[in-house]
Structure formats: structure tokens, C-alpha cells
Design a protein around this motif. Structure first.
Motif, PDB file in Angstrom:
ATOM      1  N   VAL A  28       0.348  14.890 -11.174  1.00 41.16           N
ATOM      2  CA  VAL A  28       0.052  13.482 -11.428  1.00 41.16           C
ATOM      3  C   VAL A  28      -1.328  13.378 -12.066  1.00 41.16           C
ATOM      4  O   VAL A  28      -2.299  13.928 -11.552  1.00 41.16           O
ATOM      5  N   LYS A  29      -1.399  12.667 -13.170  1.00 43.86           N
ATOM      6  CA  LYS A  29      -2.672  12.403 -13.835  1.00 43.86           C
ATOM      7  C   LYS A  29      -2.844  10.886 -13.913  1.00 43.86           C
ATOM      8  O   LYS A  29      -2.040  10.190 -14.539  1.00 43.86           O
ATOM      9  N   THR A  30      -3.872  10.388 -13.256  1.00 42.32           N
ATOM     10  CA  THR A  30      -4.173   8.959 -13.280  1.00 42.32           C
ATOM     11  C   THR A  30      -5.334   8.753 -14.242  1.00 42.32           C
ATOM     12  O   THR A  30      -6.393   9.371 -14.098  1.00 42.32           O
ATOM     13  N   ARG A  31      -5.128   7.915 -15.221  1.00 39.74           N
ATOM     14  CA  ARG A  31      -6.103   7.681 -16.277  1.00 39.74           C
ATOM     15  C   ARG A  31      -6.397   6.187 -16.397  1.00 39.74           C
ATOM     16  O   ARG A  31      -5.519   5.352 -16.228  1.00 39.74           O
ATOM     17  N   ARG A  32      -7.657   5.887 -16.743  1.00 38.28           N
ATOM     18  CA  ARG A  32      -8.026   4.498 -17.025  1.00 38.28           C
ATOM     19  C   ARG A  32      -7.491   4.105 -18.404  1.00 38.28           C
ATOM     20  O   ARG A  32      -7.372   4.949 -19.301  1.00 38.28           O
ATOM     21  N   LEU A  33      -7.176   2.863 -18.552  1.00 36.63           N
ATOM     22  CA  LEU A  33      -6.706   2.316 -19.817  1.00 36.63           C
ATOM     23  C   LEU A  33      -7.688   2.694 -20.928  1.00 36.63           C
ATOM     24  O   LEU A  33      -8.896   2.542 -20.770  1.00 36.63           O
ATOM     25  N   GLY A  34      -7.188   3.257 -22.003  1.00 34.19           N
ATOM     26  CA  GLY A  34      -8.031   3.621 -23.137  1.00 34.19           C
ATOM     27  C   GLY A  34      -8.674   4.984 -23.044  1.00 34.19           C
ATOM     28  O   GLY A  34      -9.543   5.312 -23.857  1.00 34.19           O
ATOM     29  N   SER A  35      -8.281   5.797 -22.089  1.00 31.01           N
ATOM     30  CA  SER A  35      -8.849   7.145 -21.973  1.00 31.01           C
ATOM     31  C   SER A  35      -8.552   7.948 -23.233  1.00 31.01           C
ATOM     32  O   SER A  35      -7.502   7.783 -23.853  1.00 31.01           O
TER      33      SER A  35
END
Length: 128
Positions: free
Chosen positions: A52-59
């Protein structure tokens, strides 16, 4: 929200989606010396190892891009350790889940994508 809390939020969302799709969650954050697997689940046909990779919007780097060859190798070796300890007749599969969250102190999930069979063990094992 700190990185660990954001990651747990993403993993919780992926677990819920996998269960909705009929998976049974077997383990979370399975650790071995060589690495860690975020979620281990099973279906009637597969034992699924999900990163699982959680990224902020616009990464700048997507979750899928973050699971490079080195990370894939660690996942496969850790999965091998799990399968040695827990033999099964199910076919192993390696998935990657990307969770996108908003920026700010209290992020909200804006997207969740699960790429099934995201990579194979081809090229990871070598015969000497």
C-alpha cells in the motif's frame, strides 16, 4: 497528520476494499528481517501480498512507481518467508494499492486504486 498515521489510514481503506471484493485479511504489517508486507489476504484462488502506498494529492511519484525493482524483491523474499511458515495451495499474487489523500492537517481519501498482479517474480529469482 504524521506519515505513520497517514499510512495506516490508507491501509485501513485498502483492507475495507479488499474485504468488499471478497478477500479474507490474514495479516497486516507482516515483518521479517528482509522486509515487510502491508497486507496479506486470500481469495478462493490466490494468496495476495499487497503493498500500500498512500500519497498526497499532486505527489510527484505515484504509488505504483514507488514500488521499484528493489522494493519488489523485498516483497517477494518476505512473501517467501511467509509461505515457508504458512504453506498453502493458493497461487501467490502481488498487488499494489495506491491511496490518494488531500493535503492538510486532517487528510481525506480522494482515490483508491488496486492494481492486481502488479508485478511478477520474473527477473527476481536467478538460477546459479
Amino acid at each position: 497528520m504524521d506519515r505513520q498515521s497517514k499510512g495506516k489510514m490508507g491501509e485501513d481503506a485498502v483492507c475495507a476494499e479488499l474485504e468488499r471484493r471478497g478477500h479474507v485479511i490474514i495479516a497486516r504489517n507482516y515483518h521479517k528481517r528482509v522486509g515487510e508486507i502491508d497486507i496479506i489476504s486470500q481469495t478462493d484462488r490466490y494468496i495476495v501480498f499487497t503493498e500500500v502506498k498512500t500519497r498526497r494529492l499532486g505527489s510527484m511519484v505515484s504509488g505504483l512507481e514507488a514500488v521499484n525493482f528493489t522494493k519488489q524483491k523485498k516483497i517477494v523474499l518476505t512473501a517467501d518467508a511467509y509461505l515457508t511458515e504458512n504453506p498453502t495451495d493458493l497461487q501467490p499474487r502481488y498487488d499494489v494499492a495506491e491511496v490518494t489523500v488531500t493535503r492538510g492537517d486532517i487528510p481525506e481519501i480522494t482515490g483508491l486504486t488496486i492494481i492486481e498482479d502488479a508485478f511478477s517474480t520474473d527477473g527476481i529469482y536467478t538460477i546459479n
